[in-house]
Enzyme design. Sequence first.
Site, short mmCIF file in Angstrom:
data_model
loop_
_atom_site.label_atom_id
_atom_site.label_comp_id
_atom_site.label_asym_id
_atom_site.label_seq_id
_atom_site.Cartn_x
_atom_site.Cartn_y
_atom_site.Cartn_z
N ASP A 60 51.49 38.28 50.15
CA ASP A 60 51.09 39.76 49.40
C ASP A 60 49.89 40.65 48.83
OD1 ASP A 60 53.60 40.28 51.01
OD2 ASP A 60 54.56 40.30 49.12
N LYS A 118 40.94 31.08 33.20
CA LYS A 118 41.22 29.86 33.72
C LYS A 118 40.97 28.49 33.90
CE LYS A 118 39.30 31.51 37.67
NZ LYS A 118 38.39 31.73 39.28
N ASP A 175 37.34 27.17 44.12
CA ASP A 175 36.76 26.01 44.82
C ASP A 175 36.57 24.98 43.62
OD1 ASP A 175 35.06 27.81 43.15
OD2 ASP A 175 33.27 26.71 43.18
#
Lengths: 325, 325
Positions: free
Chosen positions: A45, A246, A271
């Site tokens: 979702d 991240k 990526d």
Amino acid sequence: MPKFGKGFGTEIASSPARRCEQFLDLMSVRLSSVADYEALLDKYDTWMFDCDGVLWHGDRLIDGAVDVLDLLRSRKKKVLFVTNNATKSRKSYKGKFDQLGVEAHVDEIYGSAYAAAVYVSSVIKLPKDKKVYVIGMKGMEEELHEEGVSFLGGTDPADCTLEPFSLANFNLDPDVGAVLCGLDTNINYTKMSKAFQYLTRNPGCVFLATNEDSTYPAGDGLLPGAGAISAPLRYALGKDPVSIGKPASTMLDCIKAKVNFDPKRTLMIGDRLNTDILFGQNGGLSTLLVLTGITTEAEITGPNASSIVPDFVTQSIGDLRVIPR
Amino acid sequence: MPKFGKGFGTEIASSPARRCEQFLDLMSVRLSSVADYEALLDKYDTWMFDCDGVLWHGDRLIDGAVDVLDLLRSRKKKVLFVTNNATKSRKSYKGKFDQLGVEAHVDEIYGSAYAAAVYVSSVIKLPKDKKVYVIGMKGMEEELHEEGVSFLGGTDPADCTLEPFSLANFNLDPDVGAVLCGLDTNINYTKMSKAFQYLTRNPGCVFLATNEDSTYPAGDGLLPGAGAISAPLRYALGKDPVSIGKPASTMLDCIKAKVNFDPKRTLMIGDRLNTDILFGQNGGLSTLLVLTGITTEAEITGPNASSIVPDFVTQSIGDLRVIPR
């Protein structure tokens, strides 16, 4: 329904199939058919996208990226953009989307500068009379300002200089309680030296980095990333910063504070194995690797493959265009 | 003759004494009496000195340093100065000795810029049509020039800039066969980016660093050292440079090529365990630590003491003044 590996393994019931599934747990599922991509759309979702290397390269859109985002929105998916780019505030990063013709709303964009500002104001709760010494650019200053955090350094012309730095002429500000380091193309010896003084001479001064990317993809190739900019301080101090972006979970905590989503029904698309994919795994999300950016085929297959294994792999986000609208 | 530990252990003959000696091998001998210093003078013919933190701090001489050097010369000792400072050529470093009133001859001075230039010309034998991309200052360029090595970068105004760096405007010089990185107070993103391009795009391009000092003692405190300047490239590349200066043995190889000395009768004097003392130990020299520089008492005693143990420790090189002339 195609027989997927890890992501869709619950549909495999028999015992040999279970063993097969355990084996597949160590492998990524290669997506290629319309059915593969339809299954992905059914299962998730919330779709979290890294941007550079996934949606675009520098100033060039990845073929089909806009169509796929439109498709997701038409299917009522929640779309979020999660970037380690700390040179732009969310507001100015929105400008990049606009310029490239990609629909995005400021509250869908999560950058490491924003997350770092939230970390300073809300997690370490830096007292209001304290300041952050910034190695970084305008976007970082804007996000700190929005969060009500005082700062110095950054784009100040006195700090963007190649004039010799002298300790004799330096006034140590005792109110600097943190050094925040991100990608800064104005990095210089004065900034490094001032940050080093604060981190060694101001008791309790916290060493923060927006992210640890060793490189970043410019339009024409790779350039040193934010991790390279904080590297002189790491080396001089002999210690690592607290990293916000991240793959650190701090970034996800920041998103969780603002958006409702079910990690089990959320897909992180990126990526880079050691930032995007690891970030998704750290947060209990499913992960899709695209090969339009940093990671090459050799890094996910063969004897030297990384130990970070995404759930799914596809060549490009544009591959999802095969799904009928 | 006083009973020394490691350095003078050969004079202890009995078996309990031998055990005692083995224990003392794990400890440094603290020098304090006239007899201690006289014994040191008897044992060593060649005295290799680190400079910053041993003979001076920035522009301030260490009390008694000149007297002690005069004493050594009057006793016909060979005196050499071995410094990781790569910002000055030997010739201009001689100027620093002159300015501070310390007798020194150019051929007694071994700097990491000089050793790096010799390494490029004589060890890796960079072909004459190849060039070195320099992250460093005038002294490094002077030494490369003296050794007949072509170079670019360094003090070139086009590379000493905070203007944005763009790969689109960058011409990769295919003749760059090495990147040499030393302390550079003009470090900036253009230099980092160019060096990164050469190291990733020119096949076989060698990554060299003059030295790995994390910090260096300026007159008024510590500043980021040469190791911090090469840190962005280490981080972006995920690999370490070949380091030339102390503690690497390359520096000693360079001295050996020019000066005759017996390692067994040579004393390396320094203020840093992980550069000076380790350098001496790597080269089979005896070592004397002084506490006028980087290393503190806490780093050589107690539970958190370093595993690098010098043979001898004295507070300051000036302590040797107690020896009668």
